[in-house]
Design a protein around this motif. Sequence first.
Motif, PDB file in Angstrom:
ATOM      1  N   VAL A   1       0.840  -1.200   0.000  1.00 49.92           N
ATOM      2  CA  VAL A   1       0.000   0.000   0.000  1.00 49.92           C
ATOM      3  C   VAL A   1       0.874   1.248   0.000  1.00 49.92           C
ATOM      4  O   VAL A   1       0.592   2.220  -0.707  1.00 49.92           O
ATOM      5  CB  VAL A   1      -0.962  -0.007   1.214  1.00 49.92           C
ATOM      6  CG1 VAL A   1      -1.619   1.355   1.402  1.00 49.92           C
ATOM      7  CG2 VAL A   1      -2.022  -1.070   1.034  1.00 49.92           C
ATOM      8  N   MET A   2       1.941   1.233   0.776  1.00 47.22           N
ATOM      9  CA  MET A   2       2.814   2.404   0.840  1.00 47.22           C
ATOM     10  C   MET A   2       3.572   2.615  -0.469  1.00 47.22           C
ATOM     11  O   MET A   2       3.768   3.744  -0.903  1.00 47.22           O
ATOM     12  CB  MET A   2       3.802   2.260   1.994  1.00 47.22           C
ATOM     13  CG  MET A   2       3.141   2.417   3.349  1.00 47.22           C
ATOM     14  SD  MET A   2       4.189   2.056   4.771  1.00 47.22           S
ATOM     15  CE  MET A   2       5.709   2.839   4.385  1.00 47.22           C
ATOM     16  N   MET A   3       3.979   1.538  -1.134  1.00 46.64           N
ATOM     17  CA  MET A   3       4.784   1.675  -2.339  1.00 46.64           C
ATOM     18  C   MET A   3       3.948   1.818  -3.602  1.00 46.64           C
ATOM     19  O   MET A   3       4.292   2.597  -4.490  1.00 46.64           O
ATOM     20  CB  MET A   3       5.727   0.475  -2.479  1.00 46.64           C
ATOM     21  CG  MET A   3       6.791   0.489  -1.411  1.00 46.64           C
ATOM     22  SD  MET A   3       7.959  -0.887  -1.328  1.00 46.64           S
ATOM     23  CE  MET A   3       7.756  -1.843  -2.737  1.00 46.64           C
ATOM     24  N   PHE A   4       2.856   1.072  -3.714  1.00 48.02           N
ATOM     25  CA  PHE A   4       2.087   1.036  -4.958  1.00 48.02           C
ATOM     26  C   PHE A   4       0.703   1.645  -4.842  1.00 48.02           C
ATOM     27  O   PHE A   4       0.019   1.796  -5.843  1.00 48.02           O
ATOM     28  CB  PHE A   4       1.960  -0.406  -5.452  1.00 48.02           C
ATOM     29  CG  PHE A   4       3.280  -1.112  -5.587  1.00 48.02           C
ATOM     30  CD1 PHE A   4       4.245  -0.651  -6.464  1.00 48.02           C
ATOM     31  CD2 PHE A   4       3.550  -2.225  -4.824  1.00 48.02           C
ATOM     32  CE1 PHE A   4       5.464  -1.293  -6.575  1.00 48.02           C
ATOM     33  CE2 PHE A   4       4.761  -2.879  -4.933  1.00 48.02           C
ATOM     34  CZ  PHE A   4       5.718  -2.418  -5.807  1.00 48.02           C
ATOM     35  N   GLY A   5       0.250   1.916  -3.648  1.00 49.85           N
ATOM     36  CA  GLY A   5      -1.069   2.508  -3.474  1.00 49.85           C
ATOM     37  C   GLY A   5      -2.203   1.510  -3.368  1.00 49.85           C
ATOM     38  O   GLY A   5      -3.358   1.894  -3.243  1.00 49.85           O
ATOM     39  N   GLY A   6      -1.937   0.239  -3.417  1.00 53.90           N
ATOM     40  CA  GLY A   6      -2.991  -0.762  -3.299  1.00 53.90           C
ATOM     41  C   GLY A   6      -2.422  -2.163  -3.342  1.00 53.90           C
ATOM     42  O   GLY A   6      -1.269  -2.373  -3.702  1.00 53.90           O
ATOM     43  N   ILE A   7      -3.260  -3.121  -2.998  1.00 50.50           N
ATOM     44  CA  ILE A   7      -2.810  -4.511  -2.992  1.00 50.50           C
ATOM     45  C   ILE A   7      -3.725  -5.389  -3.853  1.00 50.50           C
ATOM     46  O   ILE A   7      -3.870  -6.580  -3.609  1.00 50.50           O
ATOM     47  CB  ILE A   7      -2.740  -5.074  -1.559  1.00 50.50           C
ATOM     48  CG1 ILE A   7      -4.091  -4.998  -0.867  1.00 50.50           C
ATOM     49  CG2 ILE A   7      -1.672  -4.409  -0.761  1.00 50.50           C
ATOM     50  CD1 ILE A   7      -4.155  -5.793   0.405  1.00 50.50           C
ATOM     51  N   GLU A   8      -4.309  -4.829  -4.881  1.00 51.61           N
ATOM     52  CA  GLU A   8      -5.224  -5.605  -5.713  1.00 51.61           C
ATOM     53  C   GLU A   8      -4.530  -6.778  -6.383  1.00 51.61           C
ATOM     54  O   GLU A   8      -5.124  -7.832  -6.600  1.00 51.61           O
ATOM     55  CB  GLU A   8      -5.854  -4.711  -6.790  1.00 51.61           C
ATOM     56  CG  GLU A   8      -6.836  -3.688  -6.269  1.00 51.61           C
ATOM     57  CD  GLU A   8      -6.130  -2.459  -5.693  1.00 51.61           C
ATOM     58  OE1 GLU A   8      -4.985  -2.182  -6.094  1.00 51.61           O
ATOM     59  OE2 GLU A   8      -6.729  -1.799  -4.838  1.00 51.61           O
TER      60      GLU A   8
END
Length: 82
Positions: free
Chosen positions: A33-40
């Motif tokens: 979440v911190m690096m890519f903005g989501g965990i989809e």
Amino acid sequence: MQVLRVLGAALFGVLGGFVLGIVVSEAIAISAVMMFGGIESLRALKFLPGVLAVIGFIGAPLLVMRARKPEASRVSGENRGP
């Protein structure tokens, strides 16, 4: 007595693996979440606690049984140091 040790190791292996799986999956999710903005794209993380619990269920009793076997050098008296 050996059976109780193996069963206890299996129980601790399941609990320890499950807790470790929760901690690791949450750490990976927070990092994503911190690096890519989501965990989809990381949907497989929900299976990590179960997988590590199964590994602990199998691995911990194997380690206990392996640790209880006497070594050949102890039994036969070979390889004694000075």
